[in-house]
Design a protein around this motif. Structure first.
Motif, PDB file in Angstrom:
ATOM      1  N   UNK A  23       0.926  -1.410   0.427  1.00 47.86           N
ATOM      2  CA  UNK A  23      -0.261   0.541   0.047  1.00 47.86           C
ATOM      3  C   UNK A  23       1.221   0.869   0.001  1.00 47.86           C
ATOM      4  N   UNK A  24       0.028   2.618  -0.437  1.00 47.18           N
ATOM      5  CA  UNK A  24       1.215   4.242   0.196  1.00 47.18           C
ATOM      6  C   UNK A  24       1.732   3.692   1.179  1.00 47.18           C
ATOM      7  N   UNK A  25       2.138   4.696   1.309  1.00 52.17           N
ATOM      8  CA  UNK A  25       3.085   4.813   2.821  1.00 52.17           C
ATOM      9  C   UNK A  25       2.539   5.544   3.051  1.00 52.17           C
ATOM     10  N   UNK A  26       1.058   6.296   3.352  1.00 49.24           N
ATOM     11  CA  UNK A  26       1.005   7.344   4.252  1.00 49.24           C
ATOM     12  C   UNK A  26      -0.572   6.133   4.871  1.00 49.24           C
ATOM     13  N   UNK A  27      -0.778   4.984   3.976  1.00 43.14           N
ATOM     14  CA  UNK A  27      -1.810   3.972   4.755  1.00 43.14           C
ATOM     15  C   UNK A  27      -1.477   2.651   5.661  1.00 43.14           C
ATOM     16  N   UNK A  28      -0.046   2.668   5.603  1.00 39.69           N
ATOM     17  CA  UNK A  28       0.327   2.226   6.526  1.00 39.69           C
ATOM     18  C   UNK A  28       0.327   2.253   7.646  1.00 39.69           C
ATOM     19  N   UNK A  29      -0.388   2.332   9.427  1.00 39.30           N
ATOM     20  CA  UNK A  29      -0.683   2.569  10.619  1.00 39.30           C
ATOM     21  C   UNK A  29      -1.505   1.107  10.965  1.00 39.30           C
ATOM     22  N   UNK A  30       0.075  -0.491  10.970  1.00 34.60           N
ATOM     23  CA  UNK A  30      -1.078  -0.829  12.136  1.00 34.60           C
ATOM     24  C   UNK A  30      -2.096  -0.651  12.887  1.00 34.60           C
ATOM     25  N   UNK A  31      -2.716  -2.126  13.472  1.00 38.18           N
ATOM     26  CA  UNK A  31      -3.760  -1.760  14.183  1.00 38.18           C
ATOM     27  C   UNK A  31      -3.859  -3.226  14.912  1.00 38.18           C
ATOM     28  N   UNK A  32      -4.244  -3.488  16.245  1.00 41.70           N
ATOM     29  CA  UNK A  32      -4.594  -4.832  17.291  1.00 41.70           C
ATOM     30  C   UNK A  32      -5.931  -3.872  17.656  1.00 41.70           C
ATOM     31  N   UNK A  33      -6.477  -3.364  17.391  1.00 40.51           N
ATOM     32  CA  UNK A  33      -8.428  -3.011  17.828  1.00 40.51           C
ATOM     33  C   UNK A  33      -8.709  -2.009  16.665  1.00 40.51           C
ATOM     34  N   UNK A  34      -9.761  -2.455  16.393  1.00 39.07           N
ATOM     35  CA  UNK A  34     -10.817  -2.008  15.296  1.00 39.07           C
ATOM     36  C   UNK A  34     -12.553  -2.124  15.772  1.00 39.07           C
ATOM     37  N   UNK A  35     -12.285  -0.985  15.581  1.00 43.24           N
ATOM     38  CA  UNK A  35     -14.476  -1.175  16.186  1.00 43.24           C
ATOM     39  C   UNK A  35     -15.296  -1.232  15.085  1.00 43.24           C
ATOM     40  N   UNK A  36     -15.875  -2.124  14.216  1.00 44.83           N
ATOM     41  CA  UNK A  36     -17.273  -2.392  13.264  1.00 44.83           C
ATOM     42  C   UNK A  36     -18.379  -2.797  14.180  1.00 44.83           C
TER      43      UNK A  36
ATOM     44  N   UNK B 239     -11.164   2.029   6.918  1.00 43.62           N
ATOM     45  CA  UNK B 239     -13.090   2.198   6.849  1.00 43.62           C
ATOM     46  C   UNK B 239     -13.606   1.362   5.885  1.00 43.62           C
ATOM     47  N   UNK B 240     -14.135   0.738   6.251  1.00 41.98           N
ATOM     48  CA  UNK B 240     -15.399  -0.376   5.218  1.00 41.98           C
ATOM     49  C   UNK B 240     -14.853  -1.684   4.518  1.00 41.98           C
ATOM     50  N   UNK B 241     -13.632  -1.810   4.554  1.00 45.87           N
ATOM     51  CA  UNK B 241     -13.087  -2.215   5.035  1.00 45.87           C
ATOM     52  C   UNK B 241     -13.871  -4.192   5.698  1.00 45.87           C
TER      53      UNK B 241
ATOM     54  N   UNK C 278     -22.130   8.284  14.025  1.00 41.68           N
ATOM     55  CA  UNK C 278     -21.706   9.182  13.009  1.00 41.68           C
ATOM     56  C   UNK C 278     -20.647   8.638  11.608  1.00 41.68           C
ATOM     57  N   UNK C 279     -19.721   7.770  12.159  1.00 47.86           N
ATOM     58  CA  UNK C 279     -18.554   7.244  10.972  1.00 47.86           C
ATOM     59  C   UNK C 279     -18.791   6.498  10.089  1.00 47.86           C
ATOM     60  N   UNK C 280     -20.292   6.082  10.630  1.00 41.32           N
ATOM     61  CA  UNK C 280     -20.755   4.853   9.608  1.00 41.32           C
ATOM     62  C   UNK C 280     -21.248   5.412   8.507  1.00 41.32           C
ATOM     63  N   UNK C 281     -21.388   6.363   8.106  1.00 35.50           N
ATOM     64  CA  UNK C 281     -21.743   6.881   7.051  1.00 35.50           C
ATOM     65  C   UNK C 281     -20.925   6.659   5.926  1.00 35.50           C
ATOM     66  N   UNK C 282     -21.618   5.957   4.840  1.00 32.61           N
ATOM     67  CA  UNK C 282     -20.859   5.133   3.688  1.00 32.61           C
ATOM     68  C   UNK C 282     -19.912   6.630   3.418  1.00 32.61           C
TER      69      UNK C 282
ATOM     70  N   UNK D  40     -20.899  13.257   4.895  1.00 31.35           N
ATOM     71  CA  UNK D  40     -21.400  12.725   5.125  1.00 31.35           C
ATOM     72  C   UNK D  40     -20.725  12.690   6.818  1.00 31.35           C
ATOM     73  N   UNK D  41     -20.110  11.897   6.932  1.00 28.81           N
ATOM     74  CA  UNK D  41     -19.515  11.129   8.157  1.00 28.81           C
ATOM     75  C   UNK D  41     -18.678  12.336   8.520  1.00 28.81           C
ATOM     76  N   UNK D  42     -18.066  12.970   8.203  1.00 28.81           N
ATOM     77  CA  UNK D  42     -17.570  14.236   9.212  1.00 28.81           C
ATOM     78  C   UNK D  42     -18.221  15.258   9.480  1.00 28.81           C
TER      79      UNK D  42
END
Length: 679
Positions: free
Chosen positions: A260-273, A332-334, A373-377, A381-383
């Motif tokens: 991926x693009x370097x700006x998207x490299x942000x590994x995580x171990x916690x996600x809300x879904x 988001x959206x994955x 709020x963040x769930x908006x497609x 709208x999400x912002x």
């Protein structure tokens, strides 16, 4: 268009792909020997209009569901294969559930082996499939009957796939580049090659990317898109990338990684879904249930923290935080699929809302409102909705990364609404105009309360002000509001202290009498100002007594603590800050080193380091490696009062100390310079 097969083992998926494309996707010797697919298989069918259909043939056996899941992420059409003799079987149901959980709406049903059964049996199987798809987004899918070995029905199926490909709208390459790796191998004379589906964005030959979550840097040497040599890889394509890099070896990249693009490299171990539990489940999904999580081609284990209610019932949808055992690269959206602890059945799935979820307060009402709020497609709208429930705003980098927005896409979102960007893009805050006004009112309320409750102190410093505000807004946001309030005359700054223009303080007579000689020691004409103990020796005071006086002078706004045992006056702060501004202005890059500042200011090395670190903490400078650049003008950080030089010579301080009562002279700190600052 990318098409993936789905269906039970031995229902003719591989034979069907071979009839459509002429390619046998079973490439492993064991697959040939056993007569079933174990690994993912790939085939391509060029069309007359230049479109290429990419087929992903997935294993149907229950033991290889993990491999199946690695192949269906990012597909655009599902080819559900059901054998007429067997009908709907367990893996038919599970594969269908997986396609539905992944949000696949485009589906074509193929009834194979129709030559082995009667017409009535074929009709019965069609009814079974119709019932199976009815609750899903694939309800009403077209059904085709084929006998792959004889070629019966293949032309009609090929034509409908061609028509679907022609009718689909062009997929925009929005967002930054993300490719889910499903294979990695080395070729002699070529090097490392990864294959996978491009989920978003585009990448070109020569571009530098990152393998995530490992963080290895790579460069794209060559690209094959849809089995053809290409200069670009674009969202919606199956691609092979030839990668080079110092850390890249065949074993260094594996299935489940992302390129991926370097700006998207942000590994995580916690996600809300948002999580949906399959209606076929017999039990609710309880809090802290261990699960296997599949996203793209990746597979990690973890636990489900249900956010509210303690469980999600079969057929229901709820919010949950997934706490993973290993790093994952998500946005988001994955779409994700959840399987049980033993990885024997699919229990649910959902969609990522926030890829970087907090550990604390995850189930608080304010947090749940934020997730809704963040769930908006749409990002716009999400912002708007997020800012409506987040008075302190949201970090621009966090929002941009979570929603995978390029700079141009972010600009378009900001231009469309009443949103303000405060601070630099990499560390700034997005906030609504109404919330900004509300925060301004809150800042004034804190300062007024401070004056009422602590009349002996000039006002709060930035840290004290930030801590006293509701929800502790980011420092950059507080600084921005203070700058706005200062510009309209609502507040003023003296050093690091903010106060109302009319607020007055006094130092006690005892402190005031000693101040001129103390100031003379703390404010030398040249060289470094002394630290606490040497200053106490010169003044013939106990260090503790001098420290107490200087702390009272700090509260009155006369000095600032560079460290816990070194204080300097505001005129000295202004003098050194002016030196830093001149160095930055004289540098083509707008930067200067500690050694350059030391030489220009003619001070010692130790004091130079202490002072520059103080400037960093104050928000005046920013350290980049071994150099520094200005973040904001000194006048915005320390105020203008320290730079004013009145004509009258008078070093008597004004203010009132906070350790004993007494009377003394006072003067306004706005409109004229307090006598403390006269030189």
């Amino acid at each position: 268009m990318i098409i993936a097969t789905a269906g039970h083992v031995d229902h003719g998926k591989t034979e069907l792909i071979k009839a459509l494309t002429g390619t046998d996707t079973d490439r492993l010797p064991e697959e040939k020997r056993r007569g079933l697919s174990i690994e993912l298989g790939f085939a391509y069918q060029p069309l007359a209009d230049g479109t290429v259909l990419g087929f992903v043939d997935v294993p149907g056996h229950e033991k290889f569901i993990r491999n199946m899941l690695a192949g269906v992420g990012g597909i655009e059409l599902g080819l559900l294969v059901v054998a007429a003799d067997d009908g709907v079987m367990p893996q038919t149901r599970e594969h269908t559930a997986i396609l539905d959980l992944l949000g696949i709406k485009e589906c074509v049903v193929v009834i194979t082996k129709v030559d082995r059964v009667s017409e009535s049996r074929v009709a019965e199987v069609e009814w079974q499939v119709s019932e199976l798809l009815a609750p899903s987004a694939m309800a009403g899918a077209a059904v085709y009957r084929v006998c792959a070995p004889r070629g019966d029905g293949i032309d009609a199926l090929r034509e409908v796939l061609r028509a679907r490909a022609a009718a689909r709208p062009a997929r925009l390459a929005r967002g930054h580049f993300r490719l889910a790796v499903d294979r990695c191998f080395s070729l002699h004379g070529i090097g490392v090659v990864v294959t996978g589906t491009v989920f978003s964005g585009a990448a070109s030959v020569g571009e530098r990317l990152v393998v995530s979550p490992s963080g290895k840097e790579v460069r794209v040497r060559s690209i094959h898109a849809q089995n053809q040599e290409s200069s670009r890889a674009v969202a919606g394509q199956r691609c092979a990338l030839n990668l080079v890099g110092r850390e890249v070896r065949g074993a260094a990249i594996r299935r489940g990684d992302w390129v991926l693009d370097p700006s998207m490299h942000a590994p995580t171990r916690r996600l809300d879904a948002e999580v949906r539990v399959l209606a076929a489940e017999t039990r609710a999904l309880k809090h802290w249930t261990p699960v296997h999580v599949h996203v793209g081609a990746s597979h990690v284990t973890g636990r489900v923290a249900v956010l509210g209610g303690g469980s999600i019932a079969p057929g229901d949808v709820g919010l949950a935080q997934l706490v993973l055992d290993d790093d994952a690269a998500l946005t988001h959206g994955d779409r994700l699929v959840l399987r049980d602890q033993s990885a024997t059945r699919t229990i649910g799935g959902g969609q990522v809302i926030d890829p970087h979820a907090p550990k604390r307060g995850r189930a608080r009402p304010a947090r749940l409102a934020w997730l809704e709020a963040m769930s908006a497609p749409q990002p716009r709208d999400a912002l708007e909705r997020v800012l409506a429930v987040s008075p302190a705003g949201i970090g621009v980098k966090r929002f941009q990364q979570a929603r995978n927005l390029t700079d141009a896409e972010l600009d378009a979102v900001l231009e469309a609404g009443a949103v303000q960007l405060v601070g630099r893009v990499e560390g700034g805050v997005l906030i609504g105009a109404k919330s900004l006004r509300t925060l301004g009112d809150a800042v004034l309320a804190v300062i007024d309360r401070w004056h009422a409750e602590r009349p002996q102190a000039l006002g709060p410093n930035p840290g004290e002000l930030q801590a006293a505000l509701p929800d502790r807004p980011p420092a950059d946001l507080v600084d921005h509001v203070l700058g706005e309030l200062t510009s309209i005359g609502e507040v003023t700054r003296s050093g690091l202290i903010t106060h109302r223009p009319g607020h007055r303080v006094r130092l006690e007579d005892h402190d005031a009498r000693r101040w001129p000689e103390i100031r003379a020691v703390l404010e030398p004409a040249d060289g470094s100002p002394p630290s606490l103990r040497p200053a106490a020796e010169v003044l013939e005071l106990e260090p503790a007594a001098l420290l107490g006086l200087l702390q009272r002078a700090t509260g009155a706004g006369f000095v600032v603590p560079v460290t816990k045992n070194r204080f300097i006056t505001l005129p000295l702060v202004a003098r050194f800050a002016d030196q830093a501004e001149r160095l930055a202005q004289d540098s083509p890059a707008g930067e200067f080193s500690a050694a350059e500042f030391r030489d220009a200011a003619a001070v010692g090395r130790n004091f130079t380091i202490e002072l520059l670190e103080f400037f960093d903490r104050s928000g005046f400078t920013q350290r980049i490696g071994d150099r520094r650049r200005l973040r904001r003008p000194a006048s915005q950080v320390f105020g203008e009062a320290a730079k004013q030089v009145p004509e009258e010579e008078d070093r008597t301080p004004v203010g009132r100390s906070d350790f004993k009562s007494g009377e003394g002279r006072s003067t306004s700190l706005v409109g004229s310079t307090p006598t403390l600052f006269r030189q």
